[in-house]
Write a protein that holds these residues in place. Structure first.
Motif, PDB file in Angstrom:
ATOM      1  N   CYS A  27       0.889  -1.071  -0.107  1.00 29.59           N
ATOM      2  CA  CYS A  27      -0.066  -0.168  -0.075  1.00 29.59           C
ATOM      3  C   CYS A  27       0.803   1.275  -0.006  1.00 29.59           C
ATOM      4  O   CYS A  27       1.891   1.266   0.576  1.00 29.59           O
ATOM      5  CB  CYS A  27      -0.762   0.175   1.204  1.00 29.59           C
ATOM      6  N   VAL A  28       0.393   2.313  -0.534  1.00 30.47           N
ATOM      7  CA  VAL A  28       1.046   3.637  -0.295  1.00 30.47           C
ATOM      8  C   VAL A  28       0.069   4.900  -0.319  1.00 30.47           C
ATOM      9  O   VAL A  28      -1.162   4.550  -0.443  1.00 30.47           O
ATOM     10  CB  VAL A  28       1.826   4.039  -1.728  1.00 30.47           C
ATOM     11  N   SER A  29       0.408   5.742   0.583  1.00 29.23           N
ATOM     12  CA  SER A  29      -0.318   6.713   1.057  1.00 29.23           C
ATOM     13  C   SER A  29       0.660   8.311   1.285  1.00 29.23           C
ATOM     14  O   SER A  29       1.758   7.985   1.728  1.00 29.23           O
ATOM     15  CB  SER A  29      -0.946   6.669   2.117  1.00 29.23           C
ATOM     16  N   PRO A  30       0.316   9.260   0.981  1.00 29.55           N
ATOM     17  CA  PRO A  30      -0.921   9.692   0.170  1.00 29.55           C
ATOM     18  C   PRO A  30      -0.651   9.283  -1.312  1.00 29.55           C
ATOM     19  O   PRO A  30       0.417   9.383  -1.911  1.00 29.55           O
ATOM     20  CB  PRO A  30      -1.009  11.337   0.401  1.00 29.55           C
ATOM     21  N   VAL A  31      -1.958   9.075  -2.013  1.00 26.47           N
ATOM     22  CA  VAL A  31      -2.137   8.798  -3.294  1.00 26.47           C
ATOM     23  C   VAL A  31      -1.912   9.985  -4.192  1.00 26.47           C
ATOM     24  O   VAL A  31      -2.737  11.104  -3.905  1.00 26.47           O
ATOM     25  CB  VAL A  31      -3.298   7.969  -3.635  1.00 26.47           C
ATOM     26  N   PRO A  32      -1.054  10.024  -4.938  1.00 22.58           N
ATOM     27  CA  PRO A  32      -0.770  11.377  -5.818  1.00 22.58           C
ATOM     28  C   PRO A  32      -1.896  11.991  -6.708  1.00 22.58           C
ATOM     29  O   PRO A  32      -1.943  13.200  -6.707  1.00 22.58           O
ATOM     30  CB  PRO A  32       0.423  11.203  -6.831  1.00 22.58           C
ATOM     31  N   PHE A  33      -2.994  11.152  -7.052  1.00 23.74           N
ATOM     32  CA  PHE A  33      -4.009  11.640  -7.741  1.00 23.74           C
ATOM     33  C   PHE A  33      -5.081  12.012  -7.055  1.00 23.74           C
ATOM     34  O   PHE A  33      -6.174  12.638  -7.293  1.00 23.74           O
ATOM     35  CB  PHE A  33      -4.768  10.578  -8.995  1.00 23.74           C
ATOM     36  N   VAL A  34      -4.997  11.818  -5.513  1.00 23.42           N
ATOM     37  CA  VAL A  34      -6.033  12.299  -4.683  1.00 23.42           C
ATOM     38  C   VAL A  34      -5.769  13.438  -4.379  1.00 23.42           C
ATOM     39  O   VAL A  34      -5.464  13.975  -3.177  1.00 23.42           O
ATOM     40  CB  VAL A  34      -6.318  11.222  -3.423  1.00 23.42           C
ATOM     41  N   THR A  35      -6.224  14.482  -5.187  1.00 28.79           N
ATOM     42  CA  THR A  35      -6.275  15.782  -5.034  1.00 28.79           C
ATOM     43  C   THR A  35      -7.039  16.406  -3.842  1.00 28.79           C
ATOM     44  O   THR A  35      -8.031  15.853  -3.601  1.00 28.79           O
ATOM     45  CB  THR A  35      -6.088  16.725  -6.154  1.00 28.79           C
ATOM     46  N   PRO A  36      -6.988  17.686  -3.427  1.00 23.55           N
ATOM     47  CA  PRO A  36      -8.004  18.171  -2.725  1.00 23.55           C
ATOM     48  C   PRO A  36      -9.344  18.350  -3.426  1.00 23.55           C
ATOM     49  O   PRO A  36     -10.514  18.094  -2.828  1.00 23.55           O
ATOM     50  CB  PRO A  36      -7.365  19.535  -2.217  1.00 23.55           C
ATOM     51  N   GLY A  37      -9.169  18.616  -4.577  1.00 25.80           N
ATOM     52  CA  GLY A  37     -10.351  18.698  -5.527  1.00 25.80           C
ATOM     53  C   GLY A  37     -11.205  17.264  -5.547  1.00 25.80           C
ATOM     54  O   GLY A  37     -12.418  17.280  -5.394  1.00 25.80           O
ATOM     55  N   PHE A  38     -10.318  16.372  -5.875  1.00 26.03           N
ATOM     56  CA  PHE A  38     -11.017  15.032  -5.855  1.00 26.03           C
ATOM     57  C   PHE A  38     -11.557  14.473  -4.644  1.00 26.03           C
ATOM     58  O   PHE A  38     -12.796  13.955  -4.745  1.00 26.03           O
ATOM     59  CB  PHE A  38      -9.874  13.872  -6.505  1.00 26.03           C
ATOM     60  N   LEU A  39     -10.743  14.665  -3.580  1.00 25.38           N
ATOM     61  CA  LEU A  39     -11.201  14.317  -2.462  1.00 25.38           C
ATOM     62  C   LEU A  39     -12.568  15.076  -1.947  1.00 25.38           C
ATOM     63  O   LEU A  39     -13.462  14.367  -1.216  1.00 25.38           O
ATOM     64  CB  LEU A  39      -9.895  14.631  -1.079  1.00 25.38           C
ATOM     65  N   ALA A  40     -12.671  16.248  -2.215  1.00 25.04           N
ATOM     66  CA  ALA A  40     -13.785  17.067  -2.048  1.00 25.04           C
ATOM     67  C   ALA A  40     -15.038  16.710  -2.848  1.00 25.04           C
ATOM     68  O   ALA A  40     -16.147  16.321  -2.348  1.00 25.04           O
ATOM     69  CB  ALA A  40     -13.473  18.625  -2.231  1.00 25.04           C
ATOM     70  N   LYS A  41     -14.689  16.002  -4.027  1.00 23.58           N
ATOM     71  CA  LYS A  41     -15.792  15.318  -4.718  1.00 23.58           C
ATOM     72  C   LYS A  41     -16.233  14.113  -4.053  1.00 23.58           C
ATOM     73  O   LYS A  41     -17.349  13.635  -4.006  1.00 23.58           O
ATOM     74  CB  LYS A  41     -15.292  14.990  -6.140  1.00 23.58           C
ATOM     75  N   VAL A  42     -15.234  13.296  -3.628  1.00 24.85           N
ATOM     76  CA  VAL A  42     -15.574  11.962  -3.007  1.00 24.85           C
ATOM     77  C   VAL A  42     -16.424  12.478  -1.549  1.00 24.85           C
ATOM     78  O   VAL A  42     -17.395  11.826  -1.519  1.00 24.85           O
ATOM     79  CB  VAL A  42     -14.162  11.481  -2.418  1.00 24.85           C
ATOM     80  N   GLU A  43     -16.143  13.207  -1.015  1.00 22.01           N
ATOM     81  CA  GLU A  43     -16.809  13.739   0.087  1.00 22.01           C
ATOM     82  C   GLU A  43     -18.309  14.213  -0.155  1.00 22.01           C
ATOM     83  O   GLU A  43     -19.263  13.661   0.632  1.00 22.01           O
ATOM     84  CB  GLU A  43     -16.143  14.703   1.010  1.00 22.01           C
ATOM     85  N   GLU A  44     -18.508  15.079  -0.919  1.00 26.78           N
ATOM     86  CA  GLU A  44     -19.558  15.426  -1.369  1.00 26.78           C
ATOM     87  C   GLU A  44     -20.832  14.515  -2.028  1.00 26.78           C
ATOM     88  O   GLU A  44     -21.663  14.553  -1.770  1.00 26.78           O
ATOM     89  CB  GLU A  44     -19.563  16.567  -2.450  1.00 26.78           C
ATOM     90  N   THR A  45     -20.225  13.765  -2.943  1.00 26.86           N
ATOM     91  CA  THR A  45     -20.956  12.783  -3.455  1.00 26.86           C
ATOM     92  C   THR A  45     -21.059  11.188  -3.119  1.00 26.86           C
ATOM     93  O   THR A  45     -21.972  10.684  -3.474  1.00 26.86           O
ATOM     94  CB  THR A  45     -20.458  12.449  -5.339  1.00 26.86           C
ATOM     95  N   ILE A  46     -20.098  10.947  -2.141  1.00 29.02           N
ATOM     96  CA  ILE A  46     -20.183   9.623  -1.648  1.00 29.02           C
ATOM     97  C   ILE A  46     -20.112   9.613  -0.030  1.00 29.02           C
ATOM     98  O   ILE A  46     -20.984   8.819   0.557  1.00 29.02           O
ATOM     99  CB  ILE A  46     -18.788   8.678  -2.122  1.00 29.02           C
ATOM    100  N   ILE A  47     -19.130  10.156   0.779  1.00 29.45           N
ATOM    101  CA  ILE A  47     -19.033  10.111   1.989  1.00 29.45           C
ATOM    102  C   ILE A  47     -20.286  10.817   2.796  1.00 29.45           C
ATOM    103  O   ILE A  47     -20.911  10.269   3.528  1.00 29.45           O
ATOM    104  CB  ILE A  47     -17.605  10.694   2.566  1.00 29.45           C
ATOM    105  N   LYS A  48     -20.597  11.733   2.696  1.00 32.56           N
ATOM    106  CA  LYS A  48     -21.556  12.585   3.108  1.00 32.56           C
ATOM    107  C   LYS A  48     -22.938  11.954   2.918  1.00 32.56           C
ATOM    108  O   LYS A  48     -23.637  11.686   3.874  1.00 32.56           O
ATOM    109  CB  LYS A  48     -21.738  14.036   2.683  1.00 32.56           C
ATOM    110  N   PRO A  49     -23.234  11.472   1.509  1.00 32.88           N
ATOM    111  CA  PRO A  49     -24.756  10.939   1.267  1.00 32.88           C
ATOM    112  C   PRO A  49     -24.680   9.407   2.069  1.00 32.88           C
ATOM    113  O   PRO A  49     -25.739   8.945   2.501  1.00 32.88           O
ATOM    114  CB  PRO A  49     -24.710  10.745  -0.191  1.00 32.88           C
ATOM    115  N   THR A  50     -23.520   8.795   2.248  1.00 33.97           N
ATOM    116  CA  THR A  50     -23.567   7.649   2.964  1.00 33.97           C
ATOM    117  C   THR A  50     -24.025   7.768   4.449  1.00 33.97           C
ATOM    118  O   THR A  50     -24.699   7.016   4.971  1.00 33.97           O
ATOM    119  CB  THR A  50     -22.044   6.869   2.903  1.00 33.97           C
ATOM    120  N   VAL A  51     -23.127   8.534   5.163  1.00 30.61           N
ATOM    121  CA  VAL A  51     -23.428   8.947   6.627  1.00 30.61           C
ATOM    122  C   VAL A  51     -24.791   9.485   6.733  1.00 30.61           C
ATOM    123  O   VAL A  51     -25.451   8.986   7.651  1.00 30.61           O
ATOM    124  CB  VAL A  51     -22.329   9.849   7.269  1.00 30.61           C
ATOM    125  N   ASP A  52     -25.017  10.410   5.797  1.00 29.00           N
ATOM    126  CA  ASP A  52     -26.481  10.922   6.075  1.00 29.00           C
ATOM    127  C   ASP A  52     -27.601   9.850   5.752  1.00 29.00           C
ATOM    128  O   ASP A  52     -28.564   9.798   6.759  1.00 29.00           O
ATOM    129  CB  ASP A  52     -26.809  12.077   5.176  1.00 29.00           C
TER     130      ASP A  52
END
Length: 426
Positions: free
Chosen positions: A236-261
């Motif tokens: 495994c590696v972290s942080p992953v170069p393509f996980v930019t702040p913009g991509f992570l914000a998209k993950v949070e908005e479209t996936i994480i927040k709707p899942t927890v909600d």
């Protein structure tokens, strides 16, 4: 406080290492643990699914926090067992209820949940023996490649990507008619194949609030260049170069927040980790799978980079202060490379003596035990994945180099590890 950690793999060694850094951890017990976890606490020979034995142990040892490592006890209702018992219900349990654990325990459950809450995922259909012929027709009309998933837990082996309809029909029949994975494949989810690059994001949640505690890219194939059969994870590696702040914000908005909600709206009791297995398709994130616990070997890079007190985070879940917590991360990269037994992921032998564990490794190197056992003075192999060697670096390449240097000082008969972890980020 006295803490009981359930599990025996590399994930549990990394969790044990992290928790014992907390001033709030008085005594850590690990059930059943491995040769590495015994350096951080006391191993106890209790199975992860032996809830009655855990009860007796918790009461005898004044346990106030139970942390569940693997998925099986969660799916089998370990959280509910503690919370429905008058003598145990005061204990904080890190993990979802059995109903919440269906996010991992049932592919059909998780797909329906995603559908209800408009969470991006691959198109799918589900079949069992009652509509087996409909499933065959569905496969014959489906575009290729096609993904078949056993609905239940199948020890990481229940997902098959098929590149021909003949292969898909054969796999479908093996799963449902011949019960390849027992009850786990009584129902099969057939999915659209998504082409992209995978990444996992990890969240702590109390079913209402959440915090992202890290992300990582796992390497599943046994062979270099991502060839050969799938394993439980070769590195495994972290942080992953393509996980930019913009991509992570998209993950949070479209996936994480709707899942927890969604969990909150549906009243699902959830007090632990969510592992979001994602794929990036043309800069858009989709969910491949949910897991209801930390990943392995992802934990071996997420925990070294997480700078917060892990026990304090667990208490924040319980006392409803998670929303007020700031998560801090190490700014370095971290890599883990897994050493496996010869023959893995097929048949392999155990009880091979491991040498070199007392070597003088470079600073910023961590050796996490997975499939190991203490036999008198010796440490021997006790599983397919034996050790996960994690290392920090200024970038992924340096972390990988440091990890491999340590592995070159360790040996056991048949030992193998991939030398190209993180190869696409060079």
């Amino acid at each position: 406080m006295n803490i009981l950690l359930l599990g025996s793999g590399g994930r549990e060694h990394a969790l044990a290492w992290k928790m014992t850094q907390s001033k709030q951890c008085s005594q850590l017990y690990i059930a059943p643990g491995n040769a590495g976890t015994s350096r951080h606490g006391i191993n106890v020979s209790i199975g992860v699914n032996d809830f009655e034995a855990q009860k007796n142990f918790c009461l005898a040892n004044n346990i106030t926090l139970v942390v569940v490592g693997p998925e099986e006890p969660l799916v089998k209702g370990v959280y509910d067992f503690y919370k429905q018992d008058e003598a145990l219900k005061h204990i904080i349990v890190i993990g979802p209820s059995a109903y919440g654990a269906q996010l991992e325990g049932s592919k059909a459950f998780s797909k329906k949940f995603m559908q209800r809450h408009n969470i991006p995922t691959a198109a799918y259909a589900e079949f069992d023996e009652t509509n087996f012929e409909d499933g065959r027709k569905y496969i014959q009309q489906h575009s290729l490649p096609i993904v078949l998933k056993a609905d239940g837990l199948a020890a990481g082996k229940g997902v098959v990507i098929c590149y021909s309809r003949d292969e898909a029909l054969k796999v479908f029949e093996e799963m449902i008619v011949h019960k390849q994975f027992g009850d786990a494949s009584a129902k099969v989810v057939i999915e659209q194949f998504l082409s992209g690059i995978e990444v996992s994001v990890f969240v702590l949640t109390n079913g209402k609030d959440y915090k992202i505690i890290g992300h990582a890219k796992d390497y599943k194939r046994i062979g270099e260049g991502d060839t050969g059969p799938n394993t439980g994870g070769m590195g495994c590696v972290s942080p992953v170069p393509f996980v930019t702040p913009g991509f992570l914000a998209k993950v949070e908005e479209t996936i994480i927040k709707p899942t927890v909600d969604g969990l909150h709206k549906e009243g699902v009791v959830y007090n632990g980790f969510i592992f979001f297995g994602l794929i990036k398709v043309e800069n858009e994130p989709y969910v491949i799978e949910y897991n209801c616990r930390m990943g392995d070997p992802e934990t071996e890079v997420v925990m070294p980079l997480l700078q917060n007190d892990l026990v304090a985070l667990f208490l924040a879940l319980d006392n409803d202060t998670l929303k007020n917590t700031t998560i801090d991360f190490d700014t370095r990269a971290c890599c883990t490379v897994v050493a496996v037994s010869g023959g893995y992921p097929g048949d392999y032998e155990k009880n091979k003596t491991i040498t070199g564990l007392a070597s003088s490794f470079e600073e910023d190197t961590l050796v996490f035990h997975a499939g190991t056992l203490q036999q008198n003075e010796a440490v021997v192999t006790n599983g397919g994945r034996v050790l996960a060697v994690s290392a920090y670096g200024k970038d992924i390449q340096q972390a990988v180099t440091t990890s491999k240097k340590a592995l070159e000082q360790i040996s056991f008969e048949g030992m193998y590890f991939r030398r190209d972890i993180g190869y696409e980020f060079e």
